[in-house]
Motif scaffolding. Structure first.
Motif, PDB file in Angstrom:
ATOM      1  N   GLY A   1       0.781  -1.228   0.000  1.00 28.97           N
ATOM      2  CA  GLY A   1       0.000   0.000   0.000  1.00 28.97           C
ATOM      3  C   GLY A   1       0.812   1.277   0.000  1.00 28.97           C
ATOM      4  N   GLY A   2       2.058   1.207   0.466  1.00 29.12           N
ATOM      5  CA  GLY A   2       2.919   2.386   0.464  1.00 29.12           C
ATOM      6  C   GLY A   2       3.825   2.476  -0.747  1.00 29.12           C
ATOM      7  N   ASP A   3       3.769   1.496  -1.641  1.00 26.06           N
ATOM      8  CA  ASP A   3       4.689   1.461  -2.792  1.00 26.06           C
ATOM      9  C   ASP A   3       4.584   2.720  -3.650  1.00 26.06           C
ATOM     10  OD1 ASP A   3       5.261  -1.079  -1.913  1.00 26.06           O
ATOM     11  OD2 ASP A   3       4.653  -2.100  -3.761  1.00 26.06           O
ATOM     12  N   ALA A   4       3.383   3.000  -4.144  1.00 18.70           N
ATOM     13  CA  ALA A   4       3.213   4.124  -5.072  1.00 18.70           C
ATOM     14  C   ALA A   4       3.562   5.457  -4.422  1.00 18.70           C
ATOM     15  CB  ALA A   4       1.791   4.134  -5.631  1.00 18.70           C
ATOM     16  N   PRO A   5       3.090   5.755  -3.212  1.00 21.03           N
ATOM     17  CA  PRO A   5       3.486   7.016  -2.586  1.00 21.03           C
ATOM     18  C   PRO A   5       4.994   7.130  -2.370  1.00 21.03           C
ATOM     19  CG  PRO A   5       1.527   6.153  -1.517  1.00 21.03           C
ATOM     20  CD  PRO A   5       2.019   5.072  -2.435  1.00 21.03           C
ATOM     21  N   LEU A   6       5.657   6.053  -1.983  1.00 18.72           N
ATOM     22  CA  LEU A   6       7.117   6.097  -1.804  1.00 18.72           C
ATOM     23  C   LEU A   6       7.824   6.328  -3.132  1.00 18.72           C
ATOM     24  CD1 LEU A   6       7.610   3.211   0.778  1.00 18.72           C
ATOM     25  CD2 LEU A   6       8.269   5.599   1.131  1.00 18.72           C
ATOM     26  N   GLN A   7       7.341   5.668  -4.174  1.00 23.06           N
ATOM     27  CA  GLN A   7       7.963   5.839  -5.483  1.00 23.06           C
ATOM     28  C   GLN A   7       7.766   7.261  -5.996  1.00 23.06           C
ATOM     29  OE1 GLN A   7       6.488   3.894  -9.328  1.00 23.06           O
ATOM     30  NE2 GLN A   7       8.162   2.516  -8.746  1.00 23.06           N
ATOM     31  N   ARG A   8       6.577   7.807  -5.810  1.00 21.52           N
ATOM     32  CA  ARG A   8       6.285   9.136  -6.337  1.00 21.52           C
ATOM     33  C   ARG A   8       6.954  10.233  -5.513  1.00 21.52           C
ATOM     34  NH1 ARG A   8      -0.155   8.025  -7.708  1.00 21.52           N
ATOM     35  NH2 ARG A   8       0.264   6.392  -9.234  1.00 21.52           N
ATOM     36  N   ALA A   9       6.964  10.077  -4.187  1.00 19.07           N
ATOM     37  CA  ALA A   9       7.508  11.131  -3.331  1.00 19.07           C
ATOM     38  C   ALA A   9       9.027  11.080  -3.221  1.00 19.07           C
ATOM     39  CB  ALA A   9       6.884  11.029  -1.940  1.00 19.07           C
ATOM     40  N   LEU A  10       9.595   9.878  -3.198  1.00 17.62           N
ATOM     41  CA  LEU A  10      11.021   9.723  -2.930  1.00 17.62           C
ATOM     42  C   LEU A  10      11.784   9.054  -4.070  1.00 17.62           C
ATOM     43  CD1 LEU A  10      10.787   8.515   0.803  1.00 17.62           C
ATOM     44  CD2 LEU A  10      10.931  10.858  -0.072  1.00 17.62           C
ATOM     45  N   GLY A  11      11.094   8.719  -5.162  1.00 18.85           N
ATOM     46  CA  GLY A  11      11.769   8.029  -6.255  1.00 18.85           C
ATOM     47  C   GLY A  11      12.234   6.636  -5.874  1.00 18.85           C
ATOM     48  N   MET A  12      11.543   6.010  -4.951  1.00 18.86           N
ATOM     49  CA  MET A  12      11.972   4.727  -4.403  1.00 18.86           C
ATOM     50  C   MET A  12      11.759   3.596  -5.414  1.00 18.86           C
ATOM     51  SD  MET A  12      13.133   3.869  -1.326  1.00 18.86           S
ATOM     52  CE  MET A  12      12.338   5.046  -0.240  1.00 18.86           C
ATOM     53  N   PRO A  13      12.795   2.842  -5.752  1.00 19.40           N
ATOM     54  CA  PRO A  13      12.589   1.659  -6.597  1.00 19.40           C
ATOM     55  C   PRO A  13      11.839   0.571  -5.819  1.00 19.40           C
ATOM     56  CG  PRO A  13      14.886   1.809  -5.905  1.00 19.40           C
ATOM     57  CD  PRO A  13      14.221   3.053  -5.417  1.00 19.40           C
ATOM     58  N   VAL A  14      10.927  -0.084  -6.504  1.00 21.00           N
ATOM     59  CA  VAL A  14      10.097  -1.121  -5.892  1.00 21.00           C
ATOM     60  C   VAL A  14      10.329  -2.432  -6.635  1.00 21.00           C
ATOM     61  CG1 VAL A  14       7.731  -1.876  -5.401  1.00 21.00           C
ATOM     62  CG2 VAL A  14       8.346   0.550  -5.182  1.00 21.00           C
ATOM     63  N   TYR A  15      10.582  -3.494  -5.876  1.00 23.75           N
ATOM     64  CA  TYR A  15      10.768  -4.827  -6.447  1.00 23.75           C
ATOM     65  C   TYR A  15       9.715  -5.759  -5.850  1.00 23.75           C
ATOM     66  CZ  TYR A  15      15.255  -3.052  -8.030  1.00 23.75           C
ATOM     67  OH  TYR A  15      16.229  -2.306  -8.644  1.00 23.75           O
ATOM     68  N   ALA A  16       9.221  -6.659  -6.684  1.00 21.09           N
ATOM     69  CA  ALA A  16       8.166  -7.566  -6.258  1.00 21.09           C
ATOM     70  C   ALA A  16       8.287  -8.873  -7.029  1.00 21.09           C
ATOM     71  CB  ALA A  16       6.797  -6.930  -6.493  1.00 21.09           C
ATOM     72  N   PRO A  17       7.674  -9.951  -6.521  1.00 16.75           N
ATOM     73  CA  PRO A  17       7.686 -11.211  -7.267  1.00 16.75           C
ATOM     74  C   PRO A  17       7.109 -11.010  -8.665  1.00 16.75           C
ATOM     75  CG  PRO A  17       6.858 -11.545  -5.036  1.00 16.75           C
ATOM     76  CD  PRO A  17       6.958 -10.066  -5.228  1.00 16.75           C
ATOM     77  N   PRO A  18       7.661 -11.684  -9.671  1.00 19.63           N
ATOM     78  CA  PRO A  18       7.194 -11.472 -11.054  1.00 19.63           C
ATOM     79  C   PRO A  18       5.685 -11.608 -11.232  1.00 19.63           C
ATOM     80  CG  PRO A  18       9.224 -12.717 -11.068  1.00 19.63           C
ATOM     81  CD  PRO A  18       8.830 -12.582  -9.611  1.00 19.63           C
TER      82      PRO A  18
END
Length: 264
Positions: free
Chosen positions: A71-88
């Motif tokens: 649930g925090g993936d998109a806000p972290l990516q948008r606000a901090l440019g955080m790369p997100v990794y997840a199972p394929p």
């Protein structure tokens, strides 16, 4: 609500969406050497972003796609440019997150879609090297992270509790048991769970959960052979359904656990 507790090199981030100041349901994320393992629910994403700004978080890894873990993936990516990794298998779901049932939107919130990168066989930080262990059952894309030198096993939603009595309609208890047996062969020394927290007796806890479900399956099979319906067997073993089943309109219920344990 967001609370933080330090456990040596592991930082536990305890989160919950609140209603009238009371937590609805809690979940944990963990920060280890710049690696954020899961991001909690949409309802706590703003607090998580604020907390992460000064913490040296370098990237996110999801154990699976569910809204209380991504649930925090998109806000972290948008606000901090955080790369997100997840199972394929999680990537297409995260990229176009489906609308959730009402009870899940109430408890956690509706996640925003996010572009994630596929997890490989390992995840490395400056100090640690985690093996990515496929552990389906809770959902098809579920993985655990194992650090063999430390004996840490980050279990996402594989473990949850030694005596889990409810299951979602789309979970597979037999696959969960297979996954529990798989991680038990790793002989972890510390189980790090998204709901139970840090469990010191890792192998013992896993063994007790396996034994509890195997015992339920044996008793349920005997009751069915005596002529009891699935509903009657569930009520006999786990008691009648309660508020959890009513609020979820039957999606999260005791009967799903017994049904799934009896399936071959």
């Amino acid at each position: 609500m967001l609370q933080v507790v330090e456990h040596g090199p592991i930082t536990r981030i305890h989160m919950a969406r609140t209603l009238f100041g009371r937590p609805l349901y809690t979940v944990e994320a963990y920060l280890v050497d710049g690696l954020l393992i899961d991001t909690g629910c949409p309802g706590t994403a703003r607090e998580l972003v604020a907390w992460c700004r000064e913490r040296g978080v370098q990237r996110v890894v999801n154990t699976h796609h569910h809204e209380d873990h991504s649930g925090g993936d998109a806000p972290l990516q948008r606000a901090l440019g955080m790369p997100v990794y997840a199972p394929p298998q999680a990537l297409p779901i995260l990229a176009d997150f489906p609308r959730l049932q009402f009870y899940r939107r109430l408890v956690w919130g509706q996640p925003r879609s996010v572009a994630a990168e596929p997890l490989g066989a390992t995840v490395e930080t400056d100090r640690y090297r985690f093996e990515v262990i496929p552990t389906p059952g809770h959902c098809p894309d579920h993985v655990c992270l194992f650090e063999p030198r430390q004996g840490w096993l980050f279990t996402g939603d594989l473990f949850i509790h030694e005596r889990v009595r409810y299951l979602r309609a789309d979970e597979d208890a037999r696959l969960i048991l297979d996954s529990l047996r798989r991680v038990l062969t790793l002989r972890p020394r510390l189980l790090v769970c998204s709901h139970a927290g840090l469990v010191e007796d890792a192998c013992g806890a896993i063994e007790r959960k396996i034994a509890f479900w195997e015992g339920l399956a044996k008793e349920a099979r005997a009751l069915r052979e005596q002529g009891l319906s699935l509903r009657q067997a569930t009520d006999r073993l786990l008691g009648p359904e309660d508020m959890m089943a009513r609020v979820s309109r039957g999606h999260f219920a005791k009967i799903h656990l017994i049904r799934s344990l009896l399936e071959e």
